[in-house]
Design a protein around this motif. Structure first.
Motif, PDB file in Angstrom:
ATOM      1  N   THR A   8       2.982  19.319  16.715  1.00 17.85           N
ATOM      2  CA  THR A   8       3.095  17.944  16.227  1.00 17.85           C
ATOM      3  C   THR A   8       3.640  17.964  14.802  1.00 17.85           C
ATOM      4  OG1 THR A   8       1.248  17.224  17.614  1.00 17.85           O
ATOM      5  CG2 THR A   8       1.780  15.844  15.709  1.00 17.85           C
ATOM      6  N   LEU A   9       4.704  17.202  14.579  1.00 18.77           N
ATOM      7  CA  LEU A   9       5.338  17.168  13.262  1.00 18.77           C
ATOM      8  C   LEU A   9       4.443  16.497  12.228  1.00 18.77           C
ATOM      9  CD1 LEU A   9       8.948  16.141  14.341  1.00 18.77           C
ATOM     10  CD2 LEU A   9       8.197  18.385  13.542  1.00 18.77           C
ATOM     11  N   CYS A  10       4.536  16.983  10.995  1.00 18.06           N
ATOM     12  CA  CYS A  10       3.775  16.359   9.915  1.00 18.06           C
ATOM     13  C   CYS A  10       4.507  16.532   8.591  1.00 18.06           C
ATOM     14  CB  CYS A  10       2.368  16.945   9.826  1.00 18.06           C
ATOM     15  SG  CYS A  10       2.324  18.662   9.334  1.00 18.06           S
ATOM     16  N   ALA A  11       4.148  15.684   7.654  1.00 17.25           N
ATOM     17  CA  ALA A  11       4.661  15.777   6.290  1.00 17.25           C
ATOM     18  C   ALA A  11       3.523  15.449   5.345  1.00 17.25           C
ATOM     19  CB  ALA A  11       5.821  14.812   6.076  1.00 17.25           C
ATOM     20  N   ILE A  12       3.503  16.137   4.221  1.00 20.16           N
ATOM     21  CA  ILE A  12       2.551  15.811   3.164  1.00 20.16           C
ATOM     22  C   ILE A  12       3.376  15.343   1.974  1.00 20.16           C
ATOM     23  CG2 ILE A  12       0.734  16.638   1.630  1.00 20.16           C
ATOM     24  CD1 ILE A  12       0.198  18.894   3.649  1.00 20.16           C
ATOM     25  N   ILE A  13       3.138  14.107   1.574  1.00 18.79           N
ATOM     26  CA  ILE A  13       3.865  13.511   0.453  1.00 18.79           C
ATOM     27  C   ILE A  13       2.901  13.434  -0.723  1.00 18.79           C
ATOM     28  CG2 ILE A  13       5.161  11.507  -0.354  1.00 18.79           C
ATOM     29  CD1 ILE A  13       5.187  10.993   2.943  1.00 18.79           C
ATOM     30  N   SER A  14       3.199  14.177  -1.759  1.00 13.50           N
ATOM     31  CA  SER A  14       2.360  14.182  -2.963  1.00 13.50           C
ATOM     32  C   SER A  14       3.012  13.339  -4.046  1.00 13.50           C
ATOM     33  CB  SER A  14       2.191  15.607  -3.492  1.00 13.50           C
ATOM     34  OG  SER A  14       1.499  16.410  -2.581  1.00 13.50           O
ATOM     35  N   ASN A  15       2.190  12.596  -4.767  1.00  9.96           N
ATOM     36  CA  ASN A  15       2.670  11.814  -5.910  1.00  9.96           C
ATOM     37  C   ASN A  15       3.854  10.933  -5.559  1.00  9.96           C
ATOM     38  OD1 ASN A  15       0.854  12.776  -8.063  1.00  9.96           O
ATOM     39  ND2 ASN A  15       1.774  14.752  -7.557  1.00  9.96           N
ATOM     40  N   ALA A  16       3.745  10.207  -4.444  1.00 10.99           N
ATOM     41  CA  ALA A  16       4.834   9.349  -3.974  1.00 10.99           C
ATOM     42  C   ALA A  16       5.304   8.409  -5.080  1.00 10.99           C
ATOM     43  CB  ALA A  16       4.376   8.538  -2.760  1.00 10.99           C
ATOM     44  N   SER A  17       6.601   8.328  -5.239  1.00 15.41           N
ATOM     45  CA  SER A  17       7.330   7.455  -6.172  1.00 15.41           C
ATOM     46  C   SER A  17       7.298   7.941  -7.622  1.00 15.41           C
ATOM     47  CB  SER A  17       6.851   5.995  -6.106  1.00 15.41           C
ATOM     48  OG  SER A  17       5.653   5.805  -6.837  1.00 15.41           O
ATOM     49  N   ARG A  18       6.635   9.026  -7.881  1.00 13.02           N
ATOM     50  CA  ARG A  18       6.587   9.560  -9.249  1.00 13.02           C
ATOM     51  C   ARG A  18       7.661  10.628  -9.439  1.00 13.02           C
ATOM     52  NH1 ARG A  18       0.055  10.438  -9.619  1.00 13.02           N
ATOM     53  NH2 ARG A  18      -0.516   8.250  -9.469  1.00 13.02           N
ATOM     54  N   LYS A  19       7.927  10.963 -10.681  1.00 16.89           N
ATOM     55  CA  LYS A  19       8.938  11.990 -10.975  1.00 16.89           C
ATOM     56  C   LYS A  19       8.581  13.328 -10.332  1.00 16.89           C
ATOM     57  CE  LYS A  19      10.500  10.066 -15.339  1.00 16.89           C
ATOM     58  NZ  LYS A  19      10.567  10.224 -16.789  1.00 16.89           N
ATOM     59  N   ASN A  20       7.284  13.588 -10.192  1.00 18.29           N
ATOM     60  CA  ASN A  20       6.845  14.864  -9.614  1.00 18.29           C
ATOM     61  C   ASN A  20       6.529  14.757  -8.115  1.00 18.29           C
ATOM     62  OD1 ASN A  20       4.563  13.304 -10.102  1.00 18.29           O
ATOM     63  ND2 ASN A  20       3.260  15.058 -10.579  1.00 18.29           N
ATOM     64  N   GLN A  21       7.139  13.772  -7.444  1.00 21.67           N
ATOM     65  CA  GLN A  21       6.936  13.641  -5.998  1.00 21.67           C
ATOM     66  C   GLN A  21       7.411  14.918  -5.297  1.00 21.67           C
ATOM     67  OE1 GLN A  21       8.143  10.034  -3.795  1.00 21.67           O
ATOM     68  NE2 GLN A  21       9.374  11.383  -2.498  1.00 21.67           N
TER      69      GLN A  21
ATOM     70  N   SER B 143       0.821  -1.202   0.000  1.00 20.28           N
ATOM     71  CA  SER B 143       0.000   0.000   0.000  1.00 20.28           C
ATOM     72  C   SER B 143       0.859   1.258   0.000  1.00 20.28           C
ATOM     73  CB  SER B 143      -0.892  -0.002   1.245  1.00 20.28           C
ATOM     74  OG  SER B 143      -1.496   1.253   1.398  1.00 20.28           O
ATOM     75  N   SER B 144       0.343   2.291  -0.625  1.00 24.41           N
ATOM     76  CA  SER B 144       1.016   3.594  -0.603  1.00 24.41           C
ATOM     77  C   SER B 144       1.113   4.146   0.815  1.00 24.41           C
ATOM     78  CB  SER B 144       0.287   4.584  -1.504  1.00 24.41           C
ATOM     79  OG  SER B 144      -1.022   4.813  -1.023  1.00 24.41           O
ATOM     80  N   ALA B 145       0.257   3.661   1.713  1.00 20.21           N
ATOM     81  CA  ALA B 145       0.310   4.105   3.108  1.00 20.21           C
ATOM     82  C   ALA B 145       1.652   3.749   3.743  1.00 20.21           C
ATOM     83  CB  ALA B 145      -0.827   3.479   3.913  1.00 20.21           C
ATOM     84  N   VAL B 146       2.258   2.673   3.281  1.00 22.19           N
ATOM     85  CA  VAL B 146       3.556   2.240   3.786  1.00 22.19           C
ATOM     86  C   VAL B 146       4.674   2.710   2.853  1.00 22.19           C
ATOM     87  CG1 VAL B 146       4.995   0.227   4.325  1.00 22.19           C
ATOM     88  CG2 VAL B 146       2.583   0.249   4.980  1.00 22.19           C
ATOM     89  N   SER B 147       4.499   2.509   1.564  1.00 19.11           N
ATOM     90  CA  SER B 147       5.569   2.824   0.617  1.00 19.11           C
ATOM     91  C   SER B 147       5.737   4.326   0.400  1.00 19.11           C
ATOM     92  CB  SER B 147       5.328   2.132  -0.716  1.00 19.11           C
ATOM     93  OG  SER B 147       4.135   2.592  -1.325  1.00 19.11           O
ATOM     94  N   GLY B 148       4.653   5.094   0.450  1.00 16.69           N
ATOM     95  CA  GLY B 148       4.736   6.537   0.221  1.00 16.69           C
ATOM     96  C   GLY B 148       5.675   7.250   1.181  1.00 16.69           C
ATOM     97  N   PRO B 149       5.484   7.080   2.494  1.00 15.04           N
ATOM     98  CA  PRO B 149       6.426   7.713   3.420  1.00 15.04           C
ATOM     99  C   PRO B 149       7.873   7.243   3.202  1.00 15.04           C
ATOM    100  CG  PRO B 149       4.446   7.073   4.575  1.00 15.04           C
ATOM    101  CD  PRO B 149       4.349   6.483   3.194  1.00 15.04           C
ATOM    102  N   LEU B 150       8.052   5.954   2.899  1.00  9.32           N
ATOM    103  CA  LEU B 150       9.409   5.453   2.671  1.00  9.32           C
ATOM    104  C   LEU B 150      10.047   6.086   1.444  1.00  9.32           C
ATOM    105  CD1 LEU B 150       8.882   1.684   3.541  1.00  9.32           C
ATOM    106  CD2 LEU B 150      10.115   3.410   4.875  1.00  9.32           C
ATOM    107  N   MET B 151       9.251   6.362   0.422  1.00 14.24           N
ATOM    108  CA  MET B 151       9.778   7.033  -0.772  1.00 14.24           C
ATOM    109  C   MET B 151      10.250   8.450  -0.445  1.00 14.24           C
ATOM    110  SD  MET B 151       9.788   4.854  -3.194  1.00 14.24           S
ATOM    111  CE  MET B 151      10.286   5.975  -4.487  1.00 14.24           C
ATOM    112  N   ALA B 152       9.741   9.005   0.650  1.00 15.83           N
ATOM    113  CA  ALA B 152      10.145  10.342   1.099  1.00 15.83           C
ATOM    114  C   ALA B 152      11.190  10.265   2.216  1.00 15.83           C
ATOM    115  CB  ALA B 152       8.912  11.112   1.573  1.00 15.83           C
ATOM    116  N   ASN B 153      11.776   9.075   2.407  1.00 12.79           N
ATOM    117  CA  ASN B 153      12.764   8.835   3.465  1.00 12.79           C
ATOM    118  C   ASN B 153      12.197   9.037   4.871  1.00 12.79           C
ATOM    119  OD1 ASN B 153      14.972   8.054   1.840  1.00 12.79           O
ATOM    120  ND2 ASN B 153      15.339  10.198   1.325  1.00 12.79           N
TER     121      ASN B 153
END
Length: 169
Positions: free
Chosen positions: A115-128, A41-51
């Motif tokens: 509280t820390l947060c991050a918004i990851i858009s288009n995870a794993s894509r060229k336009n991430q 799921s992107s729920a797991v892979s998305g944050p990892l793509m953003a380190n």
């Protein structure tokens, strides 16, 4: 003859508009042979793509995945109290357009706006893109973010900032 419908695994996590599990049941009821091939799921892979690890020693020992958007355009804010848990990562799917509601609920519950947060858009894509901040400025961050996006809350976001000290740019 074969008919194939390919769906992302996330279709089985917070499926919208009768996808995933509902489709599987419907096809099975009709006697149509089905096979589900699991993925990540992107729920797991998305944050990892953003380190951003979803758990990491000294940062977080548990994570929860939630959806802010429910059926019939209703909103889910039942998870917001989880933001009080310091060693907890909260990953929000379908939440970008719900940020004003999330902020209101957090303030109502007296959640720490630092509280820390991050918004990851288009995870794993060229336009991430990755926007990093706090609950206090997430509304401003969201103006730069594009859908699809994943929101990550918790101390693990600080891991990214620590890691970037050592990355070669």
């Amino acid at each position: 003859m074969f008919e194939v419908t390919l769906r992302k695994t996330a279709e089985f996590i917070f499926a919208v508009d009768s996808l995933g599990a509902e489709e599987l049941i419907s096809l099975t009821k009709q006697g149509i042979s089905t096979e589900v091939i699991p993925g990540i799921s992107s729920a797991v892979s998305g944050p990892l793509m953003a380190n951003i690890p979803i758990t990491a020693r000294d940062y977080s020992n548990v994570f929860t995945v939630v959806s802010a958007h429910l059926k019939d355009n209703s909103i889910n804010l039942e998870w917001v109290p989880m933001l009080e848990n310091k060693n907890h990562t909260v990953i929000v799917l379908m939440g970008l357009t719900r940020i004003p509601d999330i902020i209101r609920q957090a303030k109502k519950l007296d959640i720490d706006m630092d509280t820390l947060c991050a918004i990851i858009s288009n995870a794993s894509r060229k336009n991430q893109s990755v926007q990093v901040g706090t609950l206090d400025n997430i509304n401003v961050l969201s103006l730069k973010a594009k859908r699809p996006a994943i929101i990550v809350f918790g101390k693990v976001v600080d891991f990214l900032q620590e890691l970037e000290k050592y990355l070669i740019h």
